[in-house]
Design a protein around this motif. Sequence first.
Motif, mmCIF file in Angstrom:
data_model
loop_
_atom_site.group_PDB
_atom_site.id
_atom_site.type_symbol
_atom_site.label_atom_id
_atom_site.label_comp_id
_atom_site.label_asym_id
_atom_site.label_seq_id
_atom_site.Cartn_x
_atom_site.Cartn_y
_atom_site.Cartn_z
ATOM 1 N N ILE A 51 -13.438 3.801 -75.660
ATOM 2 C CA ILE A 51 -12.515 4.495 -75.201
ATOM 3 C C ILE A 51 -11.074 4.179 -75.737
ATOM 4 C CG2 ILE A 51 -11.918 3.090 -72.953
ATOM 5 C CD1 ILE A 51 -11.642 5.579 -71.459
ATOM 6 N N HIS A 52 -11.092 3.003 -76.130
ATOM 7 C CA HIS A 52 -9.911 2.450 -76.815
ATOM 8 C C HIS A 52 -9.718 3.345 -78.323
ATOM 9 C CE1 HIS A 52 -11.149 -0.556 -74.214
ATOM 10 N NE2 HIS A 52 -9.875 -1.261 -74.224
ATOM 11 N N THR A 53 -10.645 3.320 -78.989
ATOM 12 C CA THR A 53 -10.541 3.887 -80.057
ATOM 13 C C THR A 53 -10.239 5.433 -80.024
ATOM 14 O OG1 THR A 53 -12.095 2.397 -80.905
ATOM 15 C CG2 THR A 53 -11.923 4.608 -82.347
ATOM 16 N N GLU A 54 -10.657 6.097 -79.044
ATOM 17 C CA GLU A 54 -10.664 7.536 -78.616
ATOM 18 C C GLU A 54 -9.199 7.669 -78.470
ATOM 19 O OE1 GLU A 54 -12.119 10.973 -75.467
ATOM 20 O OE2 GLU A 54 -13.258 8.979 -75.636
ATOM 21 N N ILE B 71 -0.818 10.887 -71.511
ATOM 22 C CA ILE B 71 -2.204 10.397 -71.211
ATOM 23 C C ILE B 71 -1.757 9.579 -70.087
ATOM 24 C CG2 ILE B 71 -3.676 8.726 -72.075
ATOM 25 C CD1 ILE B 71 -2.725 9.359 -74.921
ATOM 26 N N LEU B 72 -2.834 9.791 -69.182
ATOM 27 C CA LEU B 72 -3.130 8.822 -67.843
ATOM 28 C C LEU B 72 -4.092 8.071 -67.615
ATOM 29 C CD1 LEU B 72 -2.101 8.541 -64.791
ATOM 30 C CD2 LEU B 72 -3.402 10.364 -64.138
ATOM 31 N N LEU B 73 -3.949 6.573 -67.665
ATOM 32 C CA LEU B 73 -4.892 5.784 -67.509
ATOM 33 C C LEU B 73 -5.147 5.187 -66.322
ATOM 34 C CD1 LEU B 73 -4.241 3.437 -70.724
ATOM 35 C CD2 LEU B 73 -5.528 5.479 -70.656
ATOM 36 N N ILE C 264 -7.381 -8.741 -79.634
ATOM 37 C CA ILE C 264 -7.692 -7.479 -79.444
ATOM 38 C C ILE C 264 -9.077 -7.031 -79.885
ATOM 39 C CG2 ILE C 264 -7.297 -5.073 -79.107
ATOM 40 C CD1 ILE C 264 -4.371 -5.428 -78.855
ATOM 41 N N ILE C 265 -10.302 -6.974 -79.175
ATOM 42 C CA ILE C 265 -11.332 -6.670 -79.726
ATOM 43 C C ILE C 265 -11.503 -4.955 -79.734
ATOM 44 C CG2 ILE C 265 -13.960 -7.109 -79.681
ATOM 45 C CD1 ILE C 265 -13.211 -9.705 -78.254
ATOM 46 N N GLN C 266 -11.737 -4.506 -80.813
ATOM 47 C CA GLN C 266 -11.897 -3.116 -80.960
ATOM 48 C C GLN C 266 -13.126 -2.502 -81.203
ATOM 49 O OE1 GLN C 266 -8.570 -1.323 -83.066
ATOM 50 N NE2 GLN C 266 -9.353 0.741 -82.652
ATOM 51 N N THR D 69 -4.888 -3.836 -72.297
ATOM 52 C CA THR D 69 -5.442 -3.933 -73.685
ATOM 53 C C THR D 69 -5.037 -2.621 -74.566
ATOM 54 O OG1 THR D 69 -7.255 -5.575 -72.878
ATOM 55 C CG2 THR D 69 -7.684 -4.167 -75.131
ATOM 56 N N ILE D 70 -5.386 -1.432 -73.758
ATOM 57 C CA ILE D 70 -5.037 -0.107 -74.415
ATOM 58 C C ILE D 70 -3.622 -0.248 -74.625
ATOM 59 C CG2 ILE D 70 -4.974 2.390 -74.149
ATOM 60 C CD1 ILE D 70 -7.869 2.057 -72.595
#
Length: 324
Positions: free
Chosen positions: A87-90, A116-118, A80-82, A128-129
């Motif tokens: 948005i992943h970090t948020e 939370i809705l993706l 996983i590349i962060q 990934t999230i």
Amino acid sequence: MMEFRTMGGLIEMMSEDEYEDVGKDKDKKFSQWLKSGSNHFSPIENSEIMDTLPSSFYTIHKDQKGNIFLNSKDVITDEIIQFEESIHTEILDLIKKYWESKDDYIKYKVTYKLGILLYGSPGCGKTTIIQLISKYLIEEVKGLVITISDMNELYYFSSFVHNYLRKIEPTRHIVVIMEDIDAMIDDDEATVLNILDGSQQTDHVVYLATTNYPEKLKERILNRPSRFNKRYELTLPNEETREKFFITKLKDGDVERFNIDIKQWVKDTNDFTMDHIKNLLLSVVVYGNKYEDALKDVKELTNTDDMPDSINFNKKRKKKSVGF
């Protein structure tokens, strides 16, 4: 893989009449977990065997006797590349803030839950999230991740969480992954809404729902913060993301060995999903295809406009394969 069963290990030793009595006795005081063999876990009364479920990623099921149980499983994921600002970090920061805010929820007398809705096209990062959040919850918070993929599993979850989990572990942190929530709503909208913020809701939980078709969701889903506090659109990776992916994934010597021009790769993969970008990389560095050929194949994968319907697929296709 482990199974965590609700009364299954005990019921097998009971007579038919005793089995029926167990089903009728809704007031049993389950307090701990009984481990039977190497992989069966059952909620039981007054035992010193196991107080908590192991932190893990779970699927939920029902056996032929009607007993609901959990399967824990190891999830195999790519690296996983962060990114520092993404948005992943948020989303991860939002969940961390939520777990730290229990006292405030109690203070203001609000049910302690987060939705939370993706949404976005397939391949844009929803999985990934989910992997990132699951890793955080299991490793750092020691919580449970339960994935729900259809309405049957949602029914099982509702029964399991109220009748067993919350009686044994009333404050255990849970993330519930609701995949393709649009399909669940099509099947039984009333139950979905009741679980999110109605008579069947629970606390100490984050609901993380995904959909590829936000246009199918009604206003009472999209515009009800009591159901989903935040919604995030997952879009195609930008130039910075694509460049960091290639730089992170390529190993020492790959650039020279495969004559890779990273800047050109970044330019050529505009409008690619991360899945297509990964496929391009594998085609070159693992399967040894020339970059131009690999790029052509991946571009063909992105174009489905001229694909035949399923009935005539084998008759109409021009090539035997598209991809590697």
